[in-house]
Design a protein around this motif. Structure first.
Motif, short mmCIF file in Angstrom:
data_model
loop_
_atom_site.label_atom_id
_atom_site.label_comp_id
_atom_site.label_asym_id
_atom_site.label_seq_id
_atom_site.Cartn_x
_atom_site.Cartn_y
_atom_site.Cartn_z
N GLN A 147 0.82 -1.23 0.00
CA GLN A 147 0.00 0.00 0.00
C GLN A 147 0.85 1.28 0.00
N ASP A 148 2.15 1.12 -0.07
CA ASP A 148 3.09 2.24 -0.01
C ASP A 148 2.82 3.13 1.22
N MET A 149 2.90 2.50 2.39
CA MET A 149 2.64 3.23 3.64
C MET A 149 3.92 3.31 4.48
N LEU A 150 4.01 4.36 5.30
CA LEU A 150 5.11 4.47 6.25
C LEU A 150 4.82 3.59 7.46
N ILE A 151 5.90 3.25 8.19
CA ILE A 151 5.77 2.47 9.43
C ILE A 151 6.35 3.32 10.56
N HIS A 152 5.63 3.38 11.67
CA HIS A 152 6.01 4.25 12.80
C HIS A 152 5.99 3.38 14.05
N CYS A 153 7.11 3.29 14.75
CA CYS A 153 7.21 2.31 15.85
C CYS A 153 8.12 2.86 16.96
N GLN A 171 13.97 -12.40 26.07
CA GLN A 171 12.87 -13.09 25.38
C GLN A 171 13.27 -13.64 24.02
N HIS A 172 14.13 -12.91 23.31
CA HIS A 172 14.42 -13.29 21.91
C HIS A 172 15.90 -13.61 21.67
N GLN A 173 16.71 -13.57 22.73
CA GLN A 173 18.14 -13.85 22.63
C GLN A 173 18.85 -12.91 21.65
N GLN A 174 18.27 -11.78 21.41
CA GLN A 174 18.95 -10.75 20.60
C GLN A 174 18.36 -9.39 20.95
N ARG A 175 19.10 -8.35 20.62
CA ARG A 175 18.59 -7.00 20.90
C ARG A 175 17.40 -6.71 19.97
N PRO A 176 16.43 -5.92 20.45
CA PRO A 176 15.24 -5.67 19.63
C PRO A 176 15.57 -5.19 18.22
N LEU A 177 16.54 -4.29 18.09
CA LEU A 177 16.84 -3.76 16.76
C LEU A 177 17.36 -4.87 15.83
N ALA A 178 18.15 -5.78 16.38
CA ALA A 178 18.66 -6.90 15.56
C ALA A 178 17.48 -7.77 15.12
N ARG A 179 16.56 -8.00 16.06
CA ARG A 179 15.37 -8.80 15.72
C ARG A 179 14.58 -8.12 14.58
N LEU A 180 14.37 -6.81 14.71
CA LEU A 180 13.61 -6.08 13.68
C LEU A 180 14.36 -6.07 12.34
N ALA A 181 15.69 -5.96 12.43
CA ALA A 181 16.50 -5.99 11.19
C ALA A 181 16.34 -7.35 10.51
N ASN A 182 16.39 -8.43 11.32
CA ASN A 182 16.24 -9.77 10.73
C ASN A 182 14.87 -9.97 10.11
N LEU A 183 13.87 -9.31 10.67
CA LEU A 183 12.52 -9.43 10.12
C LEU A 183 12.35 -8.59 8.85
N GLY A 184 13.27 -7.65 8.63
CA GLY A 184 13.20 -6.83 7.41
C GLY A 184 12.49 -5.49 7.61
N LEU A 185 12.36 -5.07 8.89
CA LEU A 185 11.62 -3.82 9.16
C LEU A 185 12.42 -2.56 8.81
N LEU A 186 13.76 -2.68 8.84
CA LEU A 186 14.57 -1.46 8.68
C LEU A 186 14.62 -1.03 7.20
N SER A 187 14.09 0.15 6.94
CA SER A 187 14.07 0.68 5.57
C SER A 187 13.74 2.17 5.63
N PRO A 188 13.81 2.89 4.51
CA PRO A 188 13.47 4.31 4.54
C PRO A 188 12.00 4.56 4.89
N ARG A 189 11.15 3.51 4.86
CA ARG A 189 9.76 3.77 5.24
C ARG A 189 9.53 3.70 6.76
N LEU A 190 10.62 3.37 7.51
CA LEU A 190 10.48 3.25 8.97
C LEU A 190 10.85 4.56 9.68
N ILE A 191 9.94 5.02 10.55
CA ILE A 191 10.24 6.12 11.48
C ILE A 191 10.30 5.49 12.87
N ALA A 192 11.52 5.44 13.41
CA ALA A 192 11.74 4.80 14.71
C ALA A 192 11.72 5.88 15.78
N ALA A 193 10.74 5.79 16.68
CA ALA A 193 10.64 6.81 17.73
C ALA A 193 11.53 6.42 18.90
#
Ligand SMILES: CSC[C@H]1O[C@@H](n2cnc3c(O)ncnc32)[C@H](O)[C@@H]1O
Ligand SMILES: [Zn+2]
Length: 439
Positions: free
Chosen positions: A212-218, A233-255
């Protein structure tokens, strides 16, 4: 130059365009037609021009409207309810129970209008929000005339708005469909945080955002507790978990992004993630000091946000810009960290870039929408005036914001709201106080 006719001609003592750091135009005029800046005129060029309305701001700075890159507008109605607490205590024992009892369409509409009144009166023209009851938020944006990114919260657990992640997503998409084509309103997907959203849901969010070409805000890496419990809980830092899931991109605004290693800073830079820095909320909840200077040096796009009024407790982007500059200095023990011009750029152009609207707003340039503010510097608090850029960041208060325009529409004139009724905003806020106290 031909004698052209424009809708509006605004002349200001100083114009900070934010196109180039440190540059100030003296006694120039902006010609505005159809809500856009169509010419920037030197004094001799403006002399022969005709316009529908003329405004002379003899003692003012004219600059781009401030972009609040992270907020929860409706939380104005919970302002001052639970102060002096750490994030998890604040959320779990105070805010979430109150939201469970009171948040509704009416709460979001009234709270958002109150927030927009306050934000206009402190120079904000764009808000990147995340909350519940999105149609109410969008209706408030259209009523106020504020450029609004409506973040659709997604969590795994039930709230007054949704039952589970799929329910939040389907409600979000249904509400979004009612506002497609509204120039002022854009819906985004807002998975709340790594500790409230499961892997499968993040995967769905990524797919939907791409389709849908939407931004992600988290919210990400807001506290040390979040990072440590994520590791447990996940044996890794949250950012590493999100990176492995593919969340990191120019559409992400990380608060927030308060707790970051140097490798994580390089990672977010590589993926083009934007960051919403919330200095006051991070100070008040004692979350920590975000490494803004290192992020900027690594080329990360960092904007500024207020967070909600229940954790700040002001929605004052002018003060937040000052805090951003000051906190960077105390955090690094380097007085050159985040100089005034950089702080202004973060609060305007960087916010616009994060939201994908840099081509439309965030600086003063021909062709951009007229999202503008005027700040009156002829006050005791900003005298003498050696440098207007310094005064905007370090000395001026929101009381000095005199005029605000969104798309050329004057929503604040001589400090009076033109689209909102101030008495009504205060009366409604007070009636919510009574209702909340009764329950
Ligand atoms: C998904 S947005 C709505 C949700 O977020 C809560 N919230 C407000 N401020 C913060 C913050 O700084 N960190 C984490 N969560 C926050 C708000 O109360 C809503 O429940
Ligand atoms: Zn927040």
């Amino acid at each position: 130059m031909p004698n052209r006719h424009y809708d509006q001609l605004i002349t200001a003592r100083w114009i900070i365009t934010v196109e180039q750091d440190g540059v100030i135009l003296d006694n120039h005029s902006l010609a505005i037609s159809d809500g856009r800046i169509v010419a920037i005129l030197a004094p001799e060029e403006a002399a022969g021009v005709s316009a529908g309305t003329y405004l002379n701001l003899d003692n003012h700075v004219l600059m781009p409207g401030l972009v609040n890159l992270h907020g929860h507008s409706a939380m104005t109605l919970l302002r001052g309810m639970a102060d002096d607490k750490a994030l998890m205590d604040w959320l779990q024992n105070h805010i979430w129970p109150a939201e469970g009892k009171h948040v509704s369409n009416a709460f979001v509409f009234d709270g958002a209008l109150l927030a927009m009144g306050e934000m206009f009166r402190s120079g904000t023209t764009t808000i990147n929000d995340m909350y519940f009851f999105h149609a109410a938020m969008a209706r408030a944006a259209l009523a106020a005339g504020m450029r609004t990114f409506v973040g659709c919260s997604i969590l795994e657990f039930p709230t007054v708005y949704g039952q589970n992640a799929d329910d939040y997503i389907s409600k979000a998409m249904a509400e979004r469909s009612q506002f497609l084509g509204e120039e002022l309103v854009t819906f985004t997907l807002a998975p709340h945080a790594p500790y409230t959203v499961a892997d499968d849901t993040f995967r769905k969010v990524i797919t939907l955002a791409e389709q849908q070409d939407m931004l992600i805000h988290c919210h990400i890496h807001e506290t040390m507790d979040e990072v440590n419990s994520g590791i447990e809980q996940h044996q890794q830092r949250p950012l590493a978990r999100l990176a492995n899931l593919g969340l990191l991109s120019p559409r992400l605004i990380a608060a927030h992004m308060v707790h970051l290693t140097d490798a994580e800073i390089a990672l977010v830079a590589r993926h083009g993630v934007s960051i919403a820095h919330n200095p006051t909320s991070n100070m008040k909840l004692a979350s920590g000091i975000a490494p803004v200077q290192k992020l900027l040096a690594a080329g990360v796009n960092v904007g500024i946000g207020t967070d909600g009024a229940a954790s700040n407790n002001k929605l004052d982007m002018l003060s937040e810009t000052r805090m951003g500059a000051l906190l960077a200095k105390v955090g690094t023990l380097d007085p050159t960290a985040v100089p005034a011009a950089t702080a202004i750029r973060m609060a305007t152009l960087h916010g616009a870039r994060a939201l994908g609207i840099e081509h439309k707003v965030g600086s003063i340039a021909v062709g951009k929408q007229a999202d503008l503010i005027a700040v009156d510097l002829a006050q005791i608090e900003t005298s003498p005036n050696f440098d207007p850029i310094s005064h905007i960041v370090y000395a001026a208060g929101r009381e000095q914001v005199s005029h605000v325009w969104v798309n050329g529409r004057n929503v604040l004139r001589e400090r009076k709201l033109t689209t909102l009724d101030e008495a009504e905003l205060k009366a409604r806020a007070d009636s919510w106080r009574v209702r909340i106290l009764d329950n």
